[in-house]
Design a protein around this motif. Sequence first.
Motif, PDB file in Angstrom:
ATOM      1  N   GLY A 131      60.245 -19.940 -69.563  1.00  0.00           N
ATOM      2  CA  GLY A 131      60.509 -18.779 -70.401  1.00  0.00           C
ATOM      3  C   GLY A 131      61.437 -17.829 -69.654  1.00  0.00           C
ATOM      4  N   PRO A 132      61.748 -16.674 -70.268  1.00  0.00           N
ATOM      5  CA  PRO A 132      62.665 -15.721 -69.633  1.00  0.00           C
ATOM      6  C   PRO A 132      62.162 -15.269 -68.268  1.00  0.00           C
ATOM      7  CG  PRO A 132      61.553 -14.753 -71.536  1.00  0.00           C
ATOM      8  CD  PRO A 132      61.279 -16.219 -71.571  1.00  0.00           C
ATOM      9  N   LYS A 133      63.090 -15.195 -67.309  1.00  0.00           N
ATOM     10  CA  LYS A 133      62.830 -14.721 -65.934  1.00  0.00           C
ATOM     11  C   LYS A 133      61.919 -15.658 -65.135  1.00  0.00           C
ATOM     12  CE  LYS A 133      65.212 -11.298 -67.371  1.00  0.00           C
ATOM     13  NZ  LYS A 133      66.634 -11.702 -67.472  1.00  0.00           N
ATOM     14  N   GLU A 134      61.713 -16.859 -65.630  1.00  0.00           N
ATOM     15  CA  GLU A 134      60.928 -17.837 -64.876  1.00  0.00           C
ATOM     16  C   GLU A 134      61.862 -18.789 -64.138  1.00  0.00           C
ATOM     17  OE1 GLU A 134      56.865 -18.111 -67.595  1.00  0.00           O
ATOM     18  OE2 GLU A 134      58.394 -19.663 -67.836  1.00  0.00           O
ATOM     19  N   ALA A 135      61.328 -19.394 -63.068  1.00  0.00           N
ATOM     20  CA  ALA A 135      62.107 -20.370 -62.303  1.00  0.00           C
ATOM     21  C   ALA A 135      61.187 -21.485 -61.842  1.00  0.00           C
ATOM     22  CB  ALA A 135      62.760 -19.703 -61.099  1.00  0.00           C
ATOM     23  N   ASP A 136      61.765 -22.646 -61.618  1.00  0.00           N
ATOM     24  CA  ASP A 136      60.987 -23.766 -61.099  1.00  0.00           C
ATOM     25  C   ASP A 136      61.904 -24.626 -60.220  1.00  0.00           C
ATOM     26  OD1 ASP A 136      58.748 -25.433 -60.749  1.00  0.00           O
ATOM     27  OD2 ASP A 136      59.383 -26.764 -62.376  1.00  0.00           O
ATOM     28  N   THR A 137      61.316 -25.156 -59.156  1.00  0.00           N
ATOM     29  CA  THR A 137      62.070 -25.984 -58.215  1.00  0.00           C
ATOM     30  C   THR A 137      61.485 -27.383 -58.178  1.00  0.00           C
ATOM     31  OG1 THR A 137      62.562 -24.065 -56.847  1.00  0.00           O
ATOM     32  CG2 THR A 137      62.793 -26.218 -55.790  1.00  0.00           C
ATOM     33  N   VAL A 138      62.344 -28.376 -58.222  1.00  0.00           N
ATOM     34  CA  VAL A 138      61.910 -29.767 -58.044  1.00  0.00           C
ATOM     35  C   VAL A 138      62.631 -30.347 -56.831  1.00  0.00           C
ATOM     36  CG1 VAL A 138      61.136 -30.326 -60.369  1.00  0.00           C
ATOM     37  CG2 VAL A 138      63.571 -30.436 -59.852  1.00  0.00           C
ATOM     38  N   THR A 139      61.867 -31.000 -55.964  1.00  0.00           N
ATOM     39  CA  THR A 139      62.431 -31.649 -54.779  1.00  0.00           C
ATOM     40  C   THR A 139      62.297 -33.151 -54.965  1.00  0.00           C
ATOM     41  OG1 THR A 139      61.829 -29.767 -53.412  1.00  0.00           O
ATOM     42  CG2 THR A 139      62.237 -31.837 -52.266  1.00  0.00           C
ATOM     43  N   PHE A 140      63.399 -33.850 -54.753  1.00  0.00           N
ATOM     44  CA  PHE A 140      63.400 -35.296 -55.025  1.00  0.00           C
ATOM     45  C   PHE A 140      64.562 -35.948 -54.287  1.00  0.00           C
ATOM     46  CE2 PHE A 140      67.071 -35.380 -57.918  1.00  0.00           C
ATOM     47  CZ  PHE A 140      67.201 -34.018 -58.175  1.00  0.00           C
ATOM     48  N   GLN A 141      64.547 -37.269 -54.263  1.00  0.00           N
ATOM     49  CA  GLN A 141      65.659 -38.027 -53.681  1.00  0.00           C
ATOM     50  C   GLN A 141      66.646 -38.336 -54.803  1.00  0.00           C
ATOM     51  OE1 GLN A 141      63.197 -37.699 -50.720  1.00  0.00           O
ATOM     52  NE2 GLN A 141      65.127 -38.723 -50.304  1.00  0.00           N
ATOM     53  N   ALA A 142      67.919 -38.130 -54.505  1.00  0.00           N
ATOM     54  CA  ALA A 142      68.949 -38.530 -55.463  1.00  0.00           C
ATOM     55  C   ALA A 142      68.890 -40.048 -55.627  1.00  0.00           C
ATOM     56  CB  ALA A 142      70.319 -38.118 -54.948  1.00  0.00           C
ATOM     57  N   PRO A 143      69.335 -40.556 -56.773  1.00  0.00           N
ATOM     58  CA  PRO A 143      69.368 -42.012 -56.943  1.00  0.00           C
ATOM     59  C   PRO A 143      70.182 -42.657 -55.815  1.00  0.00           C
ATOM     60  CG  PRO A 143      69.871 -40.902 -59.012  1.00  0.00           C
ATOM     61  CD  PRO A 143      69.831 -39.849 -57.961  1.00  0.00           C
ATOM     62  N   THR A 144      69.808 -43.859 -55.431  1.00  0.00           N
ATOM     63  CA  THR A 144      70.529 -44.553 -54.361  1.00  0.00           C
ATOM     64  C   THR A 144      71.726 -45.322 -54.916  1.00  0.00           C
ATOM     65  OG1 THR A 144      68.987 -46.385 -54.605  1.00  0.00           O
ATOM     66  CG2 THR A 144      68.515 -44.804 -52.862  1.00  0.00           C
ATOM     67  N   GLU A 145      71.718 -45.546 -56.213  1.00  0.00           N
ATOM     68  CA  GLU A 145      72.789 -46.294 -56.860  1.00  0.00           C
ATOM     69  C   GLU A 145      73.918 -45.334 -57.256  1.00  0.00           C
ATOM     70  OE1 GLU A 145      74.336 -49.880 -58.148  1.00  0.00           O
ATOM     71  OE2 GLU A 145      72.355 -49.622 -57.235  1.00  0.00           O
TER      72      GLU A 145
END
Length: 170
Positions: A131-145
């Motif tokens: 929603g407004p003024k919210e944030a979220d972070t995702v940490t992951f490995q980029a695809p290897t291909e």
Amino acid sequence: MMKPHHLLTLLASVLLLAGCGRKEQAETEAATPAPTVEDAPSPEGRAIAITGNDQMKFSVTEIRVKPGETLSVTLSNIGTMPKFSMGHNWVLLTADADVSAFVNAVAGAPTTEYIPDSHQDKVIVATKLLGPKEADTVTFQAPTEPGRYVFLCSFPGHFQVGMKGEMIVE
Ligand code: ZN
């Protein structure tokens, strides 16, 4: 040799102490110069900040990464309209995803933050719906291909207005 449960108790105490000491530590750090990014390699990988707004646009529409690179993508919703009518997320699809089919299915998935169960296997990673003024972070490995991977906001209609981009693995 410590028994496993003793080790856990010890670990819990250490974590508790670390939690208590955090405020003082932050004050100490403020007095010293902040380390540069090069000095402090982070397990969270490269940080990529993206905003989404009421005009249904991402601030970043192209992300170039190395195969398998660790990334921390943060989406911030900088709009003001309510979540039910203008929510945003950041969804990275697999290279073989049928983007049209995915986008056509999102309207039927309001209870799963517009990530259709039927297409869950085509989602590499997704932030929460914000929603407004919210944030979220995702940490992951980029695809290897190496290749081009579509990312989009799966709130119904936003992809069609242009709330999309590409992650280029090269
Ligand atoms: Zn959106």
